[in-house]
Enzyme design. Structure first.
Site, PDB file in Angstrom:
ATOM      1  N   GLN A 106      -4.107  -1.343   9.775  1.00 23.09           N
ATOM      2  CA  GLN A 106      -4.022  -2.676   9.174  1.00 23.09           C
ATOM      3  C   GLN A 106      -4.611  -3.730  10.112  1.00 23.09           C
ATOM      4  O   GLN A 106      -4.222  -3.811  11.278  1.00 23.09           O
ATOM      5  CB  GLN A 106      -2.550  -2.995   8.846  1.00 23.09           C
ATOM      6  CG  GLN A 106      -2.345  -4.317   8.138  1.00 23.09           C
ATOM      7  CD  GLN A 106      -2.977  -4.370   6.740  1.00 23.09           C
ATOM      8  OE1 GLN A 106      -2.986  -3.381   6.010  1.00 23.09           O
ATOM      9  NE2 GLN A 106      -3.518  -5.513   6.376  1.00 23.09           N
ATOM     10  N   LYS A 111       0.844  -1.204   0.000  1.00 22.49           N
ATOM     11  CA  LYS A 111       0.000   0.000   0.000  1.00 22.49           C
ATOM     12  C   LYS A 111       0.878   1.253   0.000  1.00 22.49           C
ATOM     13  O   LYS A 111       0.613   2.215  -0.716  1.00 22.49           O
ATOM     14  CB  LYS A 111      -0.929  -0.007   1.225  1.00 22.49           C
ATOM     15  CG  LYS A 111      -2.008  -1.075   1.126  1.00 22.49           C
ATOM     16  CD  LYS A 111      -2.731  -1.319   2.444  1.00 22.49           C
ATOM     17  CE  LYS A 111      -3.673  -2.513   2.301  1.00 22.49           C
ATOM     18  NZ  LYS A 111      -4.302  -2.940   3.556  1.00 22.49           N
ATOM     19  N   ASP A 166     -10.594   3.118   4.463  1.00 19.18           N
ATOM     20  CA  ASP A 166     -10.998   1.717   4.354  1.00 19.18           C
ATOM     21  C   ASP A 166     -12.523   1.597   4.418  1.00 19.18           C
ATOM     22  O   ASP A 166     -13.068   0.521   4.197  1.00 19.18           O
ATOM     23  CB  ASP A 166     -10.390   0.890   5.516  1.00 19.18           C
ATOM     24  CG  ASP A 166      -9.289  -0.046   5.034  1.00 19.18           C
ATOM     25  OD1 ASP A 166      -9.149  -0.209   3.806  1.00 19.18           O
ATOM     26  OD2 ASP A 166      -8.579  -0.605   5.889  1.00 19.18           O
TER      27      ASP A 166
END
Ligand code: NAD
Length: 284
Positions: free
Chosen positions: A97, A53, A120
């Site tokens: 994460q 990412k 997200d």
């Protein structure tokens, strides 16, 4: 003949578009969008995902903020890092994460991320905006699936779409996004009694169960579009939730694993970071 949907190419095109948008924003005097990734602990898979990412963010010309915390970090320590990044105007998006080490309350930590920085799309606030069809940041994997369908010219409006799986991360938001695009949506899950009877009438089948090879030709109407979200590491490489070699020749279109949905998730994270930066500018 089953067409393999080339997610790598579609993702590459989206990432080039993001890079151009970033460059023109900067040329116009706007700030450089930035993504902050937070990795807690030393899970090797998590470290690889975060590294990918971060590389994509830099390639798109955006700023890469990153924090690594020890696997012994407390709830308060992780919360303090999120709060600091939330207050930093250079940070457009924050990505925590998952999964977090045992003992940490992921849902509470995710909900500390301000809705405008929730790249997200996993906070309760973002899920609420999605459920109501209001403007917001959407989870990357299901948004990536919609982009794949659009790029392939698959008609969503009026189509019968079956989503297999109802997780917060994929299945549930997937169903909502398809509903917003005027598909007739059915959700199947582990308690569904006769999965094949549910999926067989569908024009679009999205499979996100984490069960390797769950879906085969007996589940698919000839010519249907099949999207395989599953990823499983095996000795012979990556496979999905769909028995691809058996569905080949039955489905009209199929996403391969790897090279289908996977690359789209990162591409949509880039799009969401750009959107978050634009959203911050408008709400500033
Ligand atoms: P999850 O475990 O949170 O949810 C699985 C869902 O599948 C549940 O809703 C469950 O009810 C349903 N299910 C389980 N067994 C079933 C069965 N026999 N019949 C019908 N439904 C069944 O998983 P998730 O986070 O949604 O991920 C699903 C898969 O997608 C995993 O393989 C994961 O690795 C993969 N994934 C890929 C990406 C990507 O970028 N390609 C992103 C996220 C997840």
């Amino acid at each position: 003949m089953t067409t393999k949907i080339d997610g790598k190419k579609i993702a590459r095109d989206i990432r080039s578009w993001v890079a151009e948008e970033v460059a023109s924003r900067v040329a116009a005097g706007a700030g450089v969008p930035g993504l902050a990734t937070i990795l807690v602990g030393d899970d090797p898979a998590g470290a690889v995902y975060v590294a990918n990412k971060r590389r994509a963010i830099r390639e798109a010309g955006m700023r890469d903020f990153h924090r690594t915390l020890s696997r012994r970090a407390t709830q308060e320590e992780v919360a303090a890092v999120i709060d600091e990044l939330a207050a930093d105007p250079d940070v457009s998006g924050i990505l925590l994460q998952l999964p977090l080490p045992e003992g940490l309350d992921s849902a509470a930590l995710i909900d500390r991320i301000p809705v405008g920085k929730d790249v997200d799309g996993l906070t309760t606030a973002s899920a609420g905006l999605l459920a109501r069809g209001e403007f917001g940041l959407r989870p990357c994997t299901p948004s990536g699936v919609v982009e794949l369908l659009d790029a392939e010219g698959v008609t969503i409006e009026g189509a019968h779409a079956v989503v297999v799986g109802r997780s917060e991360l994929v299945g549930r938001p997937m169903a909502q996004l398809l509903l917003q695009r005027d598909a007739t949506v059915t959700i199947a899950h582990r308690y569904t009694r006769d999965l094949a009877a549910v999926t067989r009438p569908a024009d679009i089948v999205v499979v996100a169960t984490g069960v390797p090879g769950l879906v085969g030709p007996e589940h698919i109407k000839p010519g249907a579009t099949v999207i395989d979200v599953g990823i499983h590491r095996t000795d012979s490489g990556l496979t999905g939730d769909v028995r691809a070699s058996e569905v080949d020749g039955v489905a009209g279109r199929l996403t391969p694993v790897p090279g289908g949905v996977g690359p789209m998730t990162i591409a949509l994270l880039m799009v969401n970071t750009l959107r978050a930066a634009a959203w911050a500018k408008h709400s500033a």
